[in-house]
Design an enzyme around this catalytic site. Structure first.
Site, PDB file in Angstrom:
ATOM      1  N   ASP A 237      -9.509  -4.825  -2.331  1.00 53.38           N
ATOM      2  CA  ASP A 237     -10.123  -6.057  -1.841  1.00 53.38           C
ATOM      3  C   ASP A 237     -11.651  -5.971  -1.761  1.00 53.38           C
ATOM      4  OD1 ASP A 237      -9.764  -8.645  -0.190  1.00 53.38           O
ATOM      5  OD2 ASP A 237     -10.974  -7.401   1.143  1.00 53.38           O
ATOM      6  N   GLU A 310     -10.732  -6.235  -7.092  1.00 53.16           N
ATOM      7  CA  GLU A 310     -11.200  -7.617  -6.925  1.00 53.16           C
ATOM      8  C   GLU A 310     -12.723  -7.646  -7.027  1.00 53.16           C
ATOM      9  OE1 GLU A 310     -11.132 -11.409  -3.879  1.00 53.16           O
ATOM     10  OE2 GLU A 310     -11.743  -9.438  -3.183  1.00 53.16           O
TER      11      GLU A 310
HETATM   12  C1  NOJ Z   1     -10.989 -11.180  -0.500  1.00 50.36           C
HETATM   13  C2  NOJ Z   1      -9.647 -11.677  -0.110  1.00 50.36           C
HETATM   14  O1  NOJ Z   1      -8.954 -12.087  -1.260  1.00 50.36           O
HETATM   15  C3  NOJ Z   1      -9.873 -12.783   0.880  1.00 50.36           C
HETATM   16  O2  NOJ Z   1      -8.700 -13.485   1.163  1.00 50.36           O
HETATM   17  C4  NOJ Z   1     -10.473 -12.183   2.132  1.00 50.36           C
HETATM   18  O3  NOJ Z   1     -10.798 -13.205   3.023  1.00 50.36           O
HETATM   19  C5  NOJ Z   1     -11.730 -11.376   1.810  1.00 50.36           C
HETATM   20  N1  NOJ Z   1     -11.611 -10.576   0.647  1.00 50.36           N
HETATM   21  C6  NOJ Z   1     -12.073 -10.470   2.957  1.00 50.36           C
HETATM   22  O4  NOJ Z   1     -11.163  -9.412   3.043  1.00 50.36           O
END
Ligand code: NOJ
Ligand code: MG
Length: 599
Positions: A237, A310
């Site tokens: 993430d 991500e």
């Molecule tokens: C990316 C995640 O996909 C999202 O849902 C989240 O709010 C942020 N990162 C913080 O962890």
């Protein structure tokens, strides 16, 4: 299109063969001899656990709900499911605020439920991937509490700072002007410790300090812990925000410059984010995690454990996650181009070409592309691309080379739920106000999954689900679509079957481009097999195209294999390539051979 030093490095040093044709068509030759590892052609499927299936009637999805539906995923043809966070959390950001990285959120189940999920997945030969949230923890995590108390070993677990004193008022103020992703300052004062801490997301999501080796080790322990429990890898993430710039010699953090993008000073886009995103140290950390994955496989055997990253960053940064000549990186940094480029340039064959170019032209040689059209942070694909294009987009990610990712419900053509301000749950929206929350809310793509036409779409027996259902659940659901002769779901399944059985789709080279005004074409080909040709008309009116404009080597006729819901053509029929008519939104997958069989 971004032209960067990395492009050149990638193209020249690794020798990727890209033959760019003037304006409209490109060709990418990939190696056809190498055997692919499981993830390279995988069909990844993202589950948002809170909204997938509720087994205990509390209106909230849970692990036993997922376990009970693994057969559905198997039937869909999914290779690996990645679960958004299932760990203990106060749920400020619905699991992305973790208070215990080693346990399961009670409303989702227990570690034993998780073991049962893995066991069932193994029986079905499905892989499970977890969400690894390295950047931050909940402020309720014991690490944070210990850090607030300056307990030995935890003093520097987070990014703490005294702040500054305003020269004219004498008042204390945050160390820098940095903004969080959910509006407002990225610094929060902690009364007890008498310092500010950094949070790139909500106030309750404190940024871990990756300049502290103890933190780095602790987070590797998190990875190994879940690998021990049998997961096939991680979606990592918010990786680009892992590191921030270091303080200067006086211990002060520099301010970000104003970006010029917006005058809304509360919104992060108002500032550049050069100092708090896309730092070089972050790339190295991903390489270190890769070592953890590879070592684990070497010690314990089994299939490759994968890292999916991500990252919404420019290609010059994103592509570095793939690793370089001497160091292996992540298996797949997510390719969000089909989301981001189409959001800025509009939905058209031309912008799809830009999105595809932008990835393939920058991809280092020997690395695997991947295609994503939605996730829990975006509006649903069918709503963003237009419901008419739902099948066209599902087809596209499966005919392009490499791995594809489906967000739950895309296979059904699910659309956004409408959520009132009163029902709004997402912190990104709650931190705004009732007039503007719809610009920020991510709730519309998080509404419950649609299984049936019955109560709560078969998601839950509760009187109220955590988010209301989307309005279209009586027509767009698994039951109805599985029973229908033609549905998004059935088209999706046929595509997965084709992809599994088709050598050109698995290993072939790729040529793609735009024909006519607004038709996107992809050809996948390999010697000795019939080619696969994808065609989609993104215009709102019908069009007749001459495919020889795209590829003069095509045979005179193509055979129809799969068609979108709009199409009234018959599978198995032959179509002349010089005069192929497509209705608005019509998308086709054809074969250059005369047979329509692919099973
Ligand atoms: C990316 C995640 O996909 C999202 O849902 C989240 O709010 C942020 N990162 C913080 O962890
Ligand atoms: Mg439940």
């Amino acid at each position: 299109m971004h032209r960067t030093r990395l492009d050149l490095f990638g193209l020249l040093a690794f020798g990727l063969v890209i033959l760019a044709h003037p304006n409209w068509s490109c060709e990418t030759t990939t190696s056809t001899t190498v055997t692919k590892d499981w993830w390279e052609n995988a069909q990844f499927y993202q589950i948002y656990p809170r909204s997938f299936m509720d087994s205990d009637g509390d209106g909230i999805g849970d692990l036993n709900g997922i376990t009970g539906k693994l057969e559905y995923l198997k039937d869909l043809g999914v290779t690996a499911a990645w679960l958004s966070p299932i760990f203990t959390s106060p749920m400020v950001d619905f699991g992305y605020d973790i208070s215990d990285f080693f346990d399961i959120q009670p409303e989702y189940g227990t570690l034993d439920d998780f073991r049962a999920l893995i066991k069932r997945a193994n029986e079905l030969d499905l892989k499970i991937i977890l969400d690894f949230v390295p950047n931050h923890s909940s402020d309720e995590n014991s690490w944070f509490v210990k850090s607030v108390n300056r307990e030995k070993g935890y003093e520097d677990y987070y990014v703490w700072h005294d702040g500054k004193v305003n020269a004219s008022t004498g008042e204390r103020q945050p160390p820098s002007n940095w903004l969080q992703a959910f509006r407002g300052s990225a610094w929060e004062w902690n009364e007890k410790r008498q310092q500010y801490y950094l949070h790139q997301f909500a106030v309750q999501q404190a940024d871990l300090n990756y300049r502290n080796p103890l933190v780095v080790e602790q987070m590797k322990r998190v990875l190994r812990y879940w690998l021990d429990l049998g997961v096939a890898g991680f979606r990592c993430d918010a990786v680009p925000v892992l590191f921030e710039i270091e303080p200067d010699a006086d211990g002060q953090y520099a301010d970000e410059e104003v970006s010029g993008l917006t005058d809304d000073v509360d919104d992060r886009k108002y500032l550049k984010s050069d100092l708090i995103e896309n730092r070089p140290e972050t790339i190295d950390m991903a390489y270190q995690w890769r070592v953890v994955m590879d070592d684990y496989q070497r010690i314990h055997g089994g299939d490759t454990r994968v890292l999916l990253i991500e990252t919404y960053a420019p290609p010059a940064y994103t592509m570095q996650f793939y690793g370089n000549r001497s160091t292996a990186g992540a298996h797949l940094p997510f390719n969000f181009n089909l989301i981001t480029v189409l959001a800025s340039d509009g939905v058209s064959a031309g912008s799809i070409k830009t999105a595809v170019d932008n990835w393939l032209d920058n991809l280092p040689a020997g690395r695997t592309p991947n295609w994503v059209i939605g996730n829990h942070d975006q509006r649903r694909a069918a709503s963003r691309y237009g419901t008419a294009n739902a099948d066209a987009m599902n087809m596209l990610v499966m005919v392009l080379p490499g791995a594809s990712v489906t967000y739950q419900g895309e296979e059904l053509g699910m659309t956004d739920g409408e959520i009132s301000w009163e029902d709004t749950q997402d912190p990104a929206a709650c931190n705004s106000n009732s007039d503007i929350y719809e610009q920020f809310t991510r709730d519309p793509s998080r509404t419950p999954f649609q299984w049936t036409s019955g109560t709560n779409a078969g998601f839950s027996t509760a009187s109220k689900t955590w988010l209301p259902l989307a309005a279209d659940y009586q027509t767009l659901n698994v039951d109805v679509e599985a029973a229908a002769q033609r549905s998004h779901l059935n088209i999706y399944k046929t595509l997965v079957e084709l992809r599994k059985s088709s050598l050109p789709l698995r290993n072939g080279s790729t040529k793609y481009g735009v024909v006519g005004e607004n038709v996107f074409v992809v050809k996948r080909y390999i010697s000795g097999s019939a080619s696969i040709i994808y065609l989609a008309n993104f215009a709102s009116k019908g069009v007749t195209v001459d495919l020889y404009e795209f590829d003069k080597t095509l045979p005179t006729h193509l055979t129809l294999l799969i068609r979108s819901l709009q199409s009234s053509k018959a599978e198995g029929s032959q179509f002349e390539v010089t005069g192929l008519s497509l209705a608005a939104g019509e998308a086709l997958v054809l074969s250059s051979g005369s047979s329509s069989r692919f099973d």
